[in-house]
Design a protein around this motif. Structure first.
Motif, short mmCIF file in Angstrom:
data_model
loop_
_atom_site.label_atom_id
_atom_site.label_comp_id
_atom_site.label_asym_id
_atom_site.label_seq_id
_atom_site.Cartn_x
_atom_site.Cartn_y
_atom_site.Cartn_z
N LEU A 11 0.84 -1.20 0.00
CA LEU A 11 0.00 0.00 0.00
C LEU A 11 0.88 1.25 0.00
N SER A 12 1.94 1.21 0.80
CA SER A 12 2.86 2.35 0.83
C SER A 12 3.47 2.58 -0.53
N MET A 13 3.85 1.49 -1.18
CA MET A 13 4.48 1.64 -2.49
C MET A 13 3.50 2.16 -3.53
N MET A 14 2.22 1.99 -3.27
CA MET A 14 1.23 2.58 -4.16
C MET A 14 1.03 4.06 -3.84
N MET A 15 0.99 4.36 -2.55
CA MET A 15 0.67 5.73 -2.15
C MET A 15 1.82 6.70 -2.41
N TYR A 16 3.05 6.22 -2.30
CA TYR A 16 4.22 7.11 -2.47
C TYR A 16 4.20 7.78 -3.85
N PRO A 17 4.15 6.98 -4.94
CA PRO A 17 4.05 7.66 -6.24
C PRO A 17 2.74 8.41 -6.42
N THR A 18 1.69 7.93 -5.74
CA THR A 18 0.40 8.59 -5.90
C THR A 18 0.46 10.05 -5.46
N ILE A 19 1.13 10.31 -4.37
CA ILE A 19 1.24 11.70 -3.92
C ILE A 19 2.27 12.44 -4.76
N LEU A 20 3.39 11.76 -5.03
CA LEU A 20 4.51 12.49 -5.63
C LEU A 20 4.38 12.75 -7.11
N ALA A 21 3.70 11.86 -7.83
CA ALA A 21 3.73 11.95 -9.29
C ALA A 21 3.41 13.36 -9.79
N THR A 22 2.31 13.93 -9.32
CA THR A 22 2.01 15.28 -9.78
C THR A 22 2.76 16.32 -8.95
N ALA A 23 3.06 15.96 -7.70
CA ALA A 23 3.66 16.96 -6.82
C ALA A 23 5.06 17.36 -7.26
N ILE A 24 5.91 16.39 -7.65
CA ILE A 24 7.30 16.77 -7.94
C ILE A 24 7.41 17.73 -9.11
N LEU A 25 6.45 17.69 -10.01
CA LEU A 25 6.60 18.56 -11.18
C LEU A 25 6.13 19.98 -10.92
N THR A 26 4.96 20.12 -10.32
CA THR A 26 4.41 21.47 -10.21
C THR A 26 4.60 22.10 -8.83
N VAL A 27 4.75 21.27 -7.79
CA VAL A 27 4.84 21.84 -6.44
C VAL A 27 5.99 22.83 -6.24
N PRO A 28 7.21 22.55 -6.74
CA PRO A 28 8.28 23.53 -6.51
C PRO A 28 7.89 24.92 -6.99
N SER A 29 7.26 24.98 -8.15
CA SER A 29 6.88 26.28 -8.70
C SER A 29 5.79 26.94 -7.86
N GLN A 215 2.81 2.25 9.11
CA GLN A 215 3.20 2.36 7.71
C GLN A 215 2.73 3.68 7.11
N GLY A 216 1.53 4.06 7.47
CA GLY A 216 0.99 5.31 6.93
C GLY A 216 1.84 6.51 7.31
N ILE A 217 2.25 6.54 8.58
CA ILE A 217 3.06 7.67 9.04
C ILE A 217 4.44 7.64 8.38
N ILE A 218 5.03 6.43 8.29
CA ILE A 218 6.32 6.32 7.60
C ILE A 218 6.19 6.85 6.18
N ASN A 219 5.09 6.50 5.56
CA ASN A 219 4.83 6.92 4.19
C ASN A 219 4.74 8.44 4.08
N VAL A 220 4.02 9.05 5.00
CA VAL A 220 3.91 10.51 4.99
C VAL A 220 5.29 11.15 5.13
N VAL A 221 6.08 10.60 6.04
CA VAL A 221 7.43 11.14 6.26
C VAL A 221 8.28 10.97 5.00
N ALA A 222 8.17 9.79 4.37
CA ALA A 222 8.96 9.55 3.16
C ALA A 222 8.60 10.56 2.07
N VAL A 223 7.30 10.80 1.91
CA VAL A 223 6.87 11.77 0.90
C VAL A 223 7.38 13.16 1.25
N MET A 224 7.31 13.49 2.54
CA MET A 224 7.77 14.80 2.97
C MET A 224 9.25 14.98 2.66
#
Lengths: 367, 403
Positions: A11-29, A215-224
């Motif tokens: 589940l973590s491996m699914m959620m990690y790209p789920t949050i990041l996929a769009t975030a890494i491209l537009t979030v910095p801007s 796992q959920g919290i670890i996942n949030v931290v990893a994304v952060m």
């Protein structure tokens, strides 16, 4: 349907790209627009919202272990109000899935396949996603597991390859305008972190439910951490000009020049992005399909995979006339919409459920 | 029954086969298919001003045939051309480009363009408009280097080269070798959007070596730096001052310092080892001060004096002369920037901004007035570390200075 099991790590491996996929491209801007050179703090502040979303999802799950939000909202506040809440949630996810499909294909069309009709790109991606969703949760989880290294490793390599161009002094002065600008950036980013509530659709399928919270919290931290790193990388390379770029990480990736011949790595970023978008779309798609099936009291979600796919394709055009409107929507209305549906609604449900449970217990004791 | 089953599976197979082969047409991605022999690869681009409100876009296009056909060992000015130049006027770059494309058999491709040249005239009027195109269009790379040319930039593109296959490459090599300034499109964008609003770009021109018909040739010469304030070129730095600027930016690489120690007849030359520049902005009693701390090590490569560096006293004299020379170079460029051009090319603004964000806020809008009054204190610590393969000057060994 419910004998399908996935592990919390999957589940973590699914959620990690789920949050990041769009975030890494537009979030910095987007964050740079608010926080300038303090943009790297926004993910740290925003991750709080991720923690809250995970906490609510897990608590609700503990009260109703075999149900998703669509089902237990009926149990908590009654059939008709529950259906109404469910409807809003479903419409939200449907709309989001359409927007993700659109932003994925806009990126491809504006950077690589200039002449290909955008509909073709959306349709092909949704077709692949539909196959995965039709294949079931286990198929999706295994695909995500397979793609996880391919998503994660290039990202790290990218950062390493860019390191010769780092200008570390770009982070100073820290907190020039105080904590307010990064906090504003964090509000926008919270919209992404709120998407962690999606695990509410997957928790009933977990084989190791006790680990879900951890796992959920670890996942949030990893994304952060990943988002902070990405934001820092972009800042180190692009400096103050970050805010003016549409896809800053793309600009940074193109800037790589290793020994004068290892250059032009746009394609790597595209590959990462496509994999991430695929996982993200399947997760949202699955949530929509499963939720709709439960909302309509269907015994199986498979018959509606294809019709919903067509609806998603439609939603990717409805309401998004062009990318400028989309970009404005992304930092002005999306965060609040996302937090409202994915954090405030569930929080309300959780509170009512807790009160009811307590009352029920009292009654039980009294009797 | 068995036959029927077989037929069924045959039909199934045929249907599958048909649907799979049918999808092949969709999977090839025909819309964006581009063959390499349909591309015209730009190696360098030049943007000049033409008439009123017109720009002239010149592109140096690579000819693949010439490269593949073997240029031969001869090379030189007689060799076959690897590139050719096309140019077209228009109201802006996009307009000129579309006109060019209309008359051109291949699709113009920016992805490999590593050199962008601005003509001086355009640079003096402002480059924001052109910069917008280069940064917005997805094809041109931010890694490309930006230059300003004295006179028309087009001339540099059209020039023949001796060693490098084409002039774009020659210009790029000059920038990256480290003796000159190297500013990428991304750097330029950052400098102009940053606090200082000033930038220095390498300034090139076509020089020619006069001789008889056979031996005269043209070459690109690095003549200093073009100084920008906002997006406008406001002046230039000499070659020596540009070197000084490189000291300030801590970008000195290949460099030879030649000095004449006081009271000596000959000169002494050093190549540089490590160079460290520490920039320390200070604000005391409302006085803005920039402290520069330069640490440099050198190696003697030519000694035309009578000084024997092995002797501690001589070494002291030599090091002092070395120190003074470096200091003069740095102070020279600061003086020009502060008083003549009034443009913050060394990015002092950002340094102050980083260390004193609050005070900076107050002067941000009138930095232009504050900058010339910033006191600059340069401290150089130069050390001679090595002396090469011989340990005494040729003169000293003859015993001339022994009286």
């Amino acid at each position: 349907m419910k004998e399908v099991k996935i592990s919390s790590l999957q589940l973590s491996m699914m959620m990690y790209p789920t949050i990041l996929a769009t975030a890494i491209l537009t979030v910095p801007s987007v964050t740079a627009k608010f926080a300038a050179h303090d943009l790297w703090m926004s993910p740290i502040l925003a991750s709080f919202m991720g923690g809250v979303a995970v906490f609510i999802a897990v608590q609700l799950h503990k009260l109703y272990p075999e149900q998703t939000i669509i089902e237990y909202s009926e149990n908590i506040i009654g059939r008709i109000p529950g259906k109404i809440i469910g409807f809003f949630v479903l419409i939200f996810y449907l709309e989001m899935t359409g927007e993700i499909a659109r932003s994925y294909s806009e990126f491809i069309v504006s950077s690589f396949l200039f002449k290909t009709p955008i509909m073709v790109i959306i349709a092909l991606m949704l077709l692949v996603c539909a196959f995965a969703v039709y294949g079931g949760l286990e198929t999706m989880a295994r695909a995500a597991q397979l793609f996880f290294p391919a998503f994660f490793v290039p990202l790290i390599i990218l950062i390493i390859l860019l390191s010769p161009d780092f200008k570390f002094e770009n982070v100073f002065p820290v907190l020039e305008e105080g904590i307010v600008p990064p906090a504003k950036g964090a509000v926008v980013l919270s919209g992404w972190f709120a998407e962690f509530f999606l695990i509410a659709f997957f928790l009933p399928f977990l084989s190791d439910r006790k680990k879900a919270m951890k796992q959920g919290i670890i996942n949030v931290v990893a994304v952060m951490i990943t988002l902070t790193l990405v934001n820092l990388t972009v800042l180190f390379v692009l400096g103050v000009s970050t805010a003016s770029k549409t896809y800053p990480l793309m600009n940074a990736g193109r800037y790589i020049s290793w020994a004068n011949f290892f250059e032009n790595l746009d394609a790597v970023i595209m590959a990462v992005w496509i994999l991430g978008a695929f996982v993200k779309l399947t997760v949202f798609y699955f949530a929509v399909v499963l939720g709709t099936a439960q909302w309509l009291n269907l015994s199986d979600y498979r018959p509606i995979v294809w019709p919903v796919g067509i609806l998603i394709a439609e939603f990717s055009f409805w309401g998004i006339p062009n990318m400028m409107v989309f970009a404005r929507d992304e930092d002005q209305s999306f965060p609040f919409y996302s937090i409202l549906i994915q954090v405030l609604f569930p929080l309300l449900l959780l509170m009512i459920a807790m009160i009811r449970r307590r009352k029920g217990e009292n009654r039980a004791v009294n009797e | 029954m068995l036959v029927e089953k077989k037929r069924n599976s045959f039909i199934k197979c045929a249907l599958l086969f048909l649907s799979f082969s049918g999808s092949l047409f969709l999977l090839s991605g025909c819309w964006d298919r581009v063959e390499i022999n349909d591309l015209a690869i730009i190696t360098a681009a030049a943007i000049d001003k033409k008439d009123v409100n017109q720009v002239e876009l010149s592109l140096q296009i690579f000819i693949p045939k010439a490269m593949g056909g073997g240029q031969g060992g001869e090379g030189g000015s007689g060799g076959e051309n690897v590139t050719f130049v096309i140019s077209q006027a228009g109201v802006n770059i996009a307009d000129a480009l579309s006109k060019l494309q209309a008359d051109f058999p291949r699709k113009i491709f920016w992805g490999q363009c590593k050199v962008f040249l601005f003509g001086e005239e355009l640079a003096r009027e402002g480059v924001y408009e052109s910069l917008d195109f280069l940064l917005r269009h997805p094809e041109p790379r931010e890694r490309g280097y930006v230059f300003v040319s004295k006179g028309k930039a087009k001339n540099i593109l059209a020039m023949k080269t001796n060693l490098e296959p084409y002039s774009g490459e020659a210009v790029r090599e000059i920038a990256t070798l480290g003796s000159g300034l190297a500013v990428t499109l991304q750097d330029f964008d950052e400098l102009l959007t940053g606090a200082s609003q000033g930038a220095a770009l390498p300034y090139m021109k076509v020089a020619s070596k006069k001789g008889d018909k056979e031996s005269s040739y043209d070459y690109t010469s690095f003549i200093g730096a073009a100084v920008f304030k906002k997006d406008r070129m406001v002046g230039d730095l000499s070659r020596k001052e540009t070197r000084g600027l490189l000291w300030l930016k801590n970008e000195v690489k290949e460099y030879t310092v030649t000095v004449r120690p006081p009271g000596e007849k000959g000169e002494l030359s050093f190549t540089l080892g490590t160079v460290q520049v520490k920039v320390d902005p200070q604000i005391k009693n409302k006085e803005w001060k920039m402290k520069l701390d330069v640490k440099v090590t050198g190696m003697v490569i030519q000694n035309g004096t009578n000084l024997d560096v092995n002797d501690p006293n001589s070494l002291k004299i030599v090091q002092q002369a070395f120190q003074k020379s470096v200091k003069q170079r740095i102070e020279g460029v600061i003086g020009t920037a502060q008083h003549k051009l009034k443009a913050d090319i060394a990015d002092f603004a950002e340094e102050f901004h980083r260390k004193y964000p609050k005070q900076w806020k107050r002067v941000e809008k009138r930095w232009e007035e504050v900058f010339p009054n910033v006191k600059v204190q340069v401290q150089v610590n130069a050390e001679v570390r090595r002396q090469g393969y011989i340990n005494q000057p040729e003169k000293a060994r003859e015993g001339v200075d022994n009286e």
